[in-house]
Design a protein around this motif. Structure first.
Motif, mmCIF file in Angstrom:
data_model
loop_
_atom_site.group_PDB
_atom_site.id
_atom_site.type_symbol
_atom_site.label_atom_id
_atom_site.label_comp_id
_atom_site.label_asym_id
_atom_site.label_seq_id
_atom_site.Cartn_x
_atom_site.Cartn_y
_atom_site.Cartn_z
ATOM 1 N N SER A 20 51.399 49.336 -97.499
ATOM 2 C CA SER A 20 49.882 50.528 -96.960
ATOM 3 C C SER A 20 49.153 49.371 -96.724
ATOM 4 C CB SER A 20 49.549 51.320 -97.718
ATOM 5 O OG SER A 20 50.103 52.622 -97.797
ATOM 6 N N PRO A 21 48.252 48.890 -95.746
ATOM 7 C CA PRO A 21 47.453 47.778 -95.055
ATOM 8 C C PRO A 21 46.409 47.175 -96.892
ATOM 9 C CG PRO A 21 46.504 50.061 -94.573
ATOM 10 C CD PRO A 21 48.041 49.858 -95.402
ATOM 11 N N GLY A 110 39.894 29.536 -99.025
ATOM 12 C CA GLY A 110 40.887 28.857 -97.856
ATOM 13 C C GLY A 110 41.948 29.545 -97.769
ATOM 14 N N CYS A 111 43.159 29.331 -99.077
ATOM 15 C CA CYS A 111 44.136 29.695 -99.387
ATOM 16 C C CYS A 111 44.965 30.942 -99.171
ATOM 17 C CB CYS A 111 44.710 29.143 -101.232
ATOM 18 S SG CYS A 111 44.652 27.110 -101.197
ATOM 19 N N PHE A 112 43.584 32.043 -99.065
ATOM 20 C CA PHE A 112 44.560 33.496 -98.818
ATOM 21 C C PHE A 112 44.674 33.429 -97.654
ATOM 22 C CE2 PHE A 112 44.292 38.006 -99.380
ATOM 23 C CZ PHE A 112 44.644 37.620 -99.449
ATOM 24 N N GLN A 113 45.695 33.967 -97.267
ATOM 25 C CA GLN A 113 46.259 33.096 -95.750
ATOM 26 C C GLN A 113 47.107 33.989 -95.047
ATOM 27 O OE1 GLN A 113 47.629 28.732 -94.750
ATOM 28 N NE2 GLN A 113 45.537 29.628 -95.247
ATOM 29 N N CYS A 114 47.162 34.174 -93.951
ATOM 30 C CA CYS A 114 48.846 34.784 -94.116
ATOM 31 C C CYS A 114 49.915 34.096 -93.639
ATOM 32 C CB CYS A 114 48.382 35.655 -91.989
ATOM 33 S SG CYS A 114 50.262 36.461 -91.468
ATOM 34 N N ARG A 115 51.083 34.306 -94.705
ATOM 35 C CA ARG A 115 52.364 33.329 -94.905
ATOM 36 C C ARG A 115 52.689 33.361 -93.539
ATOM 37 N NH1 ARG A 115 49.446 32.709 -98.025
ATOM 38 N NH2 ARG A 115 48.933 32.529 -100.123
ATOM 39 N N SER A 116 52.895 34.054 -92.638
ATOM 40 C CA SER A 116 53.490 33.641 -91.451
ATOM 41 C C SER A 116 52.490 33.243 -89.978
ATOM 42 C CB SER A 116 53.821 34.951 -90.558
ATOM 43 O OG SER A 116 54.666 34.944 -89.358
ATOM 44 N N ASN A 128 50.766 43.270 -97.700
ATOM 45 C CA ASN A 128 51.691 43.253 -99.194
ATOM 46 C C ASN A 128 53.146 43.355 -98.739
ATOM 47 O OD1 ASN A 128 53.201 42.183 -101.598
ATOM 48 N ND2 ASN A 128 51.612 43.916 -102.847
ATOM 49 N N LYS A 129 53.853 41.891 -98.101
ATOM 50 C CA LYS A 129 55.230 42.766 -97.816
ATOM 51 C C LYS A 129 56.660 41.564 -99.260
ATOM 52 C CE LYS A 129 58.660 42.527 -94.865
ATOM 53 N NZ LYS A 129 59.523 42.949 -93.337
ATOM 54 N N ALA A 130 56.723 42.265 -100.287
ATOM 55 C CA ALA A 130 57.180 41.417 -101.795
ATOM 56 C C ALA A 130 56.467 40.049 -101.316
ATOM 57 C CB ALA A 130 58.769 41.257 -100.827
ATOM 58 N N GLY A 131 55.353 41.115 -102.635
ATOM 59 C CA GLY A 131 54.001 39.936 -102.443
ATOM 60 C C GLY A 131 53.196 38.685 -102.110
ATOM 61 N N ILE A 132 53.907 39.263 -100.050
ATOM 62 C CA ILE A 132 53.676 38.059 -100.139
ATOM 63 C C ILE A 132 52.440 38.767 -99.093
ATOM 64 C CG2 ILE A 132 54.739 36.283 -97.810
ATOM 65 C CD1 ILE A 132 57.145 36.118 -98.685
ATOM 66 N N PRO A 133 51.408 38.088 -98.501
ATOM 67 C CA PRO A 133 50.179 38.673 -97.426
ATOM 68 C C PRO A 133 50.556 38.443 -96.063
ATOM 69 C CG PRO A 133 49.417 36.656 -98.837
ATOM 70 C CD PRO A 133 50.564 36.852 -99.381
ATOM 71 N N LEU A 134 51.123 39.474 -95.117
ATOM 72 C CA LEU A 134 51.100 38.974 -94.215
ATOM 73 C C LEU A 134 49.550 40.305 -93.619
ATOM 74 C CD1 LEU A 134 54.694 39.605 -93.363
ATOM 75 C CD2 LEU A 134 53.942 37.470 -93.443
ATOM 76 N N CYS A 135 48.914 39.263 -92.354
ATOM 77 C CA CYS A 135 48.590 40.013 -91.322
ATOM 78 C C CYS A 135 48.709 41.134 -90.463
ATOM 79 C CB CYS A 135 47.325 39.584 -89.700
ATOM 80 S SG CYS A 135 49.022 38.477 -88.727
ATOM 81 N N GLU A 136 48.020 42.378 -89.893
ATOM 82 C CA GLU A 136 48.286 43.422 -89.551
ATOM 83 C C GLU A 136 50.095 43.412 -88.051
ATOM 84 O OE1 GLU A 136 47.493 47.782 -87.141
ATOM 85 O OE2 GLU A 136 45.911 46.200 -88.241
ATOM 86 N N TYR A 139 53.037 41.806 -89.752
ATOM 87 C CA TYR A 139 53.667 42.223 -90.619
ATOM 88 C C TYR A 139 54.459 43.589 -89.843
ATOM 89 C CZ TYR A 139 54.034 46.317 -93.652
ATOM 90 O OH TYR A 139 55.625 47.937 -94.530
ATOM 91 N N GLN A 140 53.868 44.138 -88.325
ATOM 92 C CA GLN A 140 54.412 45.056 -87.279
ATOM 93 C C GLN A 140 55.453 43.825 -86.609
ATOM 94 O OE1 GLN A 140 53.408 48.185 -86.976
ATOM 95 N NE2 GLN A 140 51.687 48.045 -87.495
ATOM 96 N N ALA A 141 55.445 42.878 -86.917
ATOM 97 C CA ALA A 141 56.219 41.869 -85.938
ATOM 98 C C ALA A 141 57.820 41.980 -87.107
ATOM 99 C CB ALA A 141 55.786 40.533 -86.032
ATOM 100 N N SER A 142 57.574 42.587 -88.826
ATOM 101 C CA SER A 142 58.861 41.929 -89.697
ATOM 102 C C SER A 142 59.353 43.170 -89.646
ATOM 103 C CB SER A 142 57.656 40.811 -91.029
ATOM 104 O OG SER A 142 57.275 42.697 -91.054
ATOM 105 N N LEU A 143 59.016 44.565 -89.145
ATOM 106 C CA LEU A 143 59.443 45.216 -89.464
ATOM 107 C C LEU A 143 61.017 45.865 -88.975
ATOM 108 C CD1 LEU A 143 56.668 48.124 -88.957
ATOM 109 C CD2 LEU A 143 57.264 47.187 -90.822
#
Length: 276
Positions: A20-21, A110-116, A128-136, A139-143
């Motif tokens: 969930s976001p 500045g370090c808290f950013q989308c890891r993709s 939160n995807k397995a402890g990795i922050p992703l923007c929406e 995240y949708q592209a990773s589904l």
């Protein structure tokens, strides 16, 4: 001879709830702790011994009996504050700078950013995807895509046969019922069946009782006995003359067919000797 029953090819499915976001919270700079002010003791009040009597001209007994004043309080300082380490760069996050509290860690702003795609996520919605922050968007592209319908799986996911399914798409090929986390079987070309429909399609019929040969919970009928081109339950595999149960192994207690009949060895010998 004995042959294995149709393999159920059963694979347990895994039911997963997707993320969930969350909202990244920016913590303002933390206040620097101030040192405590030095405590000054007030002059001790003079105390007079209760038995003392003051006479005119006498030296004041209060000077002689006055208790010594307590030592001045020591100047106290707080313990030094250990800075948090950034959950990304692992460098200290100074108390004087803004910080991000997320994923049970502290980050530099500045370090808290989308890891993709590396866009900043401070104050924004993230996943939160397995402890990795992703923007929406990332995240949708990773589904994963559903094996059955080809659409992205955004809520619950069923993982089975090394594939991903929507809960509503993981159904029996024959009856179309949702299988969920129940046991199922795989067909010849990878199709999914509930156990009842699988056996109706693949299980052989016993030539003696005309019932499907289906493995039972107690382990019986775990294989099909085949003889003379026919299939039998273990318990139905018997001599057609004396009805003794035959062994599926080629030994003294196995089947000795004669003229299309399944016979034990003694009955085979008796019938064969009578023919001469």
């Amino acid at each position: 001879m004995a042959s294995a029953a149709p393999p159920k090819r059963m694979v347990s499915s895994v039911f997963i709830t997707l993320a969930s976001p969350h909202q990244a919270i920016v913590t303002p700079q933390r206040e620097q702790p101030q040192p405590a002010l030095q405590a000054h003791s007030a002059p001790a009040r003079e105390k007079q011994h209760p038995a003392a009597r003051m006479s005119p001209g006498d030296k004041s007994l209060s000077e002689e009996s006055a208790l010594p004043p307590p030592p001045p309080a020591q100047e106290s300082f707080p313990h030094p504050v250990t800075p948090d380490l950034c959950g990304f760069c692992r460098k200290p996050v100074a108390p004087s700078e803004p910080a991000i509290e997320a994923l049970n860690r502290t980050y530099h702003d500045g370090c808290f950013q989308c890891r993709s795609c590396h866009i900043p996520l401070a104050g924004k919605q993230y996943y939160n995807k397995a402890g990795i922050p992703l923007c929406e968007d990332c995240y949708q592209a990773s589904l994963e895509l559903c094996w059955a319908c080809g659409e992205a799986i955004t809520d619950h996911i069923i993982r089975a046969l090394e594939r991903a399914y929507h809960l509503s798409c993981f159904t029996c090929t024959t009856c179309k019922r949702q299988i969920g986390e129940q046991a199922f079987a795989q067909g010849d070309v990878g199709e999914v069946y509930c156990l009842q429909d699988y056996y109706r399609k693949y299980a052989p019929k016993c030539s003696a009782c005309n019932q499907l040969i289906i493995p039972k919970e107690d382990g019986t009928d775990s294989y099909t006995v085949e003889c003379l081109g026919r299939s039998y339950h273990e318990n139905c595999y018997r001599c057609e003359v004396c009805v003794i149960q035959l062994s599926p192994e080629p030994n003294e207690h196995g089947c000795y067919p004669l003229d299309g009949k399944m016979l034990c060895k003694p009955c085979h010998l008796n019938l064969s000797s009578g023919q001469h």
